[in-house]
Design a protein around this motif. Structure first.
Motif, PDB file in Angstrom:
ATOM      1  N   GLU A  68       0.831  -1.208   0.000  1.00  0.00           N
ATOM      2  CA  GLU A  68       0.000   0.000   0.000  1.00  0.00           C
ATOM      3  C   GLU A  68       0.864   1.256   0.000  1.00  0.00           C
ATOM      4  O   GLU A  68       0.577   2.215  -0.709  1.00  0.00           O
ATOM      5  CB  GLU A  68      -0.926   0.007   1.218  1.00  0.00           C
ATOM      6  N   ARG A  69       1.926   1.237   0.771  1.00  0.00           N
ATOM      7  CA  ARG A  69       2.853   2.373   0.814  1.00  0.00           C
ATOM      8  C   ARG A  69       3.487   2.601  -0.555  1.00  0.00           C
ATOM      9  O   ARG A  69       3.614   3.741  -1.017  1.00  0.00           O
ATOM     10  CB  ARG A  69       3.917   2.105   1.870  1.00  0.00           C
ATOM     11  N   GLY A  70       3.893   1.530  -1.217  1.00  0.00           N
ATOM     12  CA  GLY A  70       4.472   1.652  -2.545  1.00  0.00           C
ATOM     13  C   GLY A  70       3.480   2.200  -3.556  1.00  0.00           C
ATOM     14  O   GLY A  70       3.814   3.087  -4.350  1.00  0.00           O
ATOM     15  N   ALA A  71       2.257   1.686  -3.521  1.00  0.00           N
ATOM     16  CA  ALA A  71       1.232   2.155  -4.456  1.00  0.00           C
ATOM     17  C   ALA A  71       0.904   3.627  -4.220  1.00  0.00           C
ATOM     18  O   ALA A  71       0.739   4.398  -5.178  1.00  0.00           O
ATOM     19  CB  ALA A  71      -0.025   1.300  -4.317  1.00  0.00           C
ATOM     20  N   GLU A  72       0.829   4.017  -2.966  1.00  0.00           N
ATOM     21  CA  GLU A  72       0.532   5.414  -2.635  1.00  0.00           C
ATOM     22  C   GLU A  72       1.668   6.329  -3.100  1.00  0.00           C
ATOM     23  O   GLU A  72       1.426   7.386  -3.691  1.00  0.00           O
ATOM     24  CB  GLU A  72       0.324   5.559  -1.128  1.00  0.00           C
ATOM     25  N   ALA A  73       2.895   5.928  -2.856  1.00  0.00           N
ATOM     26  CA  ALA A  73       4.041   6.729  -3.287  1.00  0.00           C
ATOM     27  C   ALA A  73       4.086   6.831  -4.812  1.00  0.00           C
ATOM     28  O   ALA A  73       4.386   7.896  -5.362  1.00  0.00           O
ATOM     29  CB  ALA A  73       5.340   6.135  -2.747  1.00  0.00           C
ATOM     30  N   ALA A  74       3.784   5.733  -5.503  1.00  0.00           N
ATOM     31  CA  ALA A  74       3.767   5.742  -6.969  1.00  0.00           C
ATOM     32  C   ALA A  74       2.719   6.722  -7.488  1.00  0.00           C
ATOM     33  O   ALA A  74       2.987   7.497  -8.418  1.00  0.00           O
ATOM     34  CB  ALA A  74       3.502   4.336  -7.503  1.00  0.00           C
ATOM     35  N   GLN A  75       1.540   6.712  -6.895  1.00  0.00           N
ATOM     36  CA  GLN A  75       0.477   7.631  -7.317  1.00  0.00           C
ATOM     37  C   GLN A  75       0.875   9.078  -7.027  1.00  0.00           C
ATOM     38  O   GLN A  75       0.652   9.966  -7.845  1.00  0.00           O
ATOM     39  CB  GLN A  75      -0.839   7.299  -6.620  1.00  0.00           C
ATOM     40  N   ASN A  76       1.482   9.312  -5.871  1.00  0.00           N
ATOM     41  CA  ASN A  76       1.920  10.666  -5.525  1.00  0.00           C
ATOM     42  C   ASN A  76       2.986  11.163  -6.494  1.00  0.00           C
ATOM     43  O   ASN A  76       2.975  12.329  -6.888  1.00  0.00           O
ATOM     44  CB  ASN A  76       2.437  10.712  -4.086  1.00  0.00           C
ATOM     45  N   LEU A  77       3.904  10.287  -6.873  1.00  0.00           N
ATOM     46  CA  LEU A  77       4.925  10.655  -7.859  1.00  0.00           C
ATOM     47  C   LEU A  77       4.264  11.023  -9.179  1.00  0.00           C
ATOM     48  O   LEU A  77       4.598  12.044  -9.791  1.00  0.00           O
ATOM     49  CB  LEU A  77       5.915   9.495  -8.056  1.00  0.00           C
ATOM     50  N   PHE A  78       3.334  10.213  -9.637  1.00  0.00           N
ATOM     51  CA  PHE A  78       2.641  10.495 -10.892  1.00  0.00           C
ATOM     52  C   PHE A  78       1.922  11.844 -10.815  1.00  0.00           C
ATOM     53  O   PHE A  78       1.998  12.652 -11.743  1.00  0.00           O
ATOM     54  CB  PHE A  78       1.653   9.371 -11.222  1.00  0.00           C
ATOM     55  N   ASP A  79       1.235  12.095  -9.705  1.00  0.00           N
ATOM     56  CA  ASP A  79       0.510  13.358  -9.544  1.00  0.00           C
ATOM     57  C   ASP A  79       1.448  14.562  -9.581  1.00  0.00           C
ATOM     58  O   ASP A  79       1.150  15.576 -10.210  1.00  0.00           O
ATOM     59  CB  ASP A  79      -0.281  13.350  -8.235  1.00  0.00           C
ATOM     60  N   VAL A  80       2.589  14.452  -8.926  1.00  0.00           N
ATOM     61  CA  VAL A  80       3.566  15.546  -8.933  1.00  0.00           C
ATOM     62  C   VAL A  80       4.106  15.747 -10.346  1.00  0.00           C
ATOM     63  O   VAL A  80       4.291  16.885 -10.796  1.00  0.00           O
ATOM     64  CB  VAL A  80       4.701  15.282  -7.921  1.00  0.00           C
ATOM     65  N   TYR A  81       4.344  14.649 -11.068  1.00  0.00           N
ATOM     66  CA  TYR A  81       4.852  14.766 -12.438  1.00  0.00           C
ATOM     67  C   TYR A  81       3.850  15.493 -13.332  1.00  0.00           C
ATOM     68  O   TYR A  81       4.220  16.417 -14.072  1.00  0.00           O
ATOM     69  CB  TYR A  81       5.175  13.379 -12.993  1.00  0.00           C
ATOM     70  N   VAL A  82       2.606  15.134 -13.244  1.00  0.00           N
ATOM     71  CA  VAL A  82       1.577  15.798 -14.050  1.00  0.00           C
ATOM     72  C   VAL A  82       1.491  17.278 -13.676  1.00  0.00           C
ATOM     73  O   VAL A  82       1.385  18.149 -14.545  1.00  0.00           O
ATOM     74  CB  VAL A  82       0.220  15.084 -13.907  1.00  0.00           C
TER      75      VAL A  82
END
Length: 179
Positions: A68-82
């Motif tokens: 869950e931590r990995g998935a959340e961090a991945a989504q946060n990274l994607f959001d920051v990139y966008v």
């Protein structure tokens, strides 16, 4: 539900260091001098996207209690990139009237790249990855032109996979860029 309400770290604070790590690696001069990537906005976008994807894949591959931590961090990274792409367009002078259209096209390009690269990266398919990277990074159909970049990307995937999630979240270690 309540866990999200009392979260101490915002999505940006989780995603921004990861985005920064991806950008710093994508700016390694050896991509441009050794691997022949053109130092132009389109090619930089492609390298940023590749490195963001490499981190996202690593984080989404996390299993067990850290999944869950990995998935959340991945989504946060994607959001920051966008968000960073949006900011970059604004800095380039894109106005609010045309922003939605430009972001939609950029989002489609981003999604297309990530989908194509993910398949090849997960399969360890250097040939397929070379084709996509040649087309997108080097603007050519000559897959051989992207062979070294594809080898780097596959190496980066393997190197990141060996690192703990804490290392990836704080200071991911990338392989050396070799021509």
């Amino acid at each position: 539900m309540l866990k999200n309400l009392f979260r101490t770290r915002s999505a940006e604070s989780m995603g921004l260091p990861l985005y920064t790590a991806a950008v710093e690696q994508a700016r390694d001069p050896r991509f441009y001098t050794g691997l022949g990537v053109n130092d132009e906005i389109d090619a930089r976008f492609e390298l940023y996207t590749l490195h963001v994807l490499l981190l996202i894949l690593r984080l989404r591959d996390e299993t067990g209690v850290e999944a869950e931590r990995g998935a959340e961090a991945a989504q946060n990274l994607f959001d920051v990139y966008v968000s960073a792409l949006d900011n970059a367009l604004r800095e380039l002078g894109v106005n609010d009237v045309t922003m939605a259209k430009k972001m939609r096209r950029l989002g489609e390009a981003l999604y297309g790249r990530m989908t194509a690269y993910e398949t090849a990266l997960r399969a360890g398919d250097a040939s397929e990855l070379s084709e996509g990277l040649a087309r997108n990074v080097y603007a050519t159909e000559a897959a051989g032109r992207a062979g070294a970049l594809a080898a780097y990307a596959l190496s980066a995937r393997a190197v990141l996979a060996k690192q703990s999630i804490d290392t990836v979240l704080t200071a991911p270690v990338w392989p050396e860029v070799k021509a």
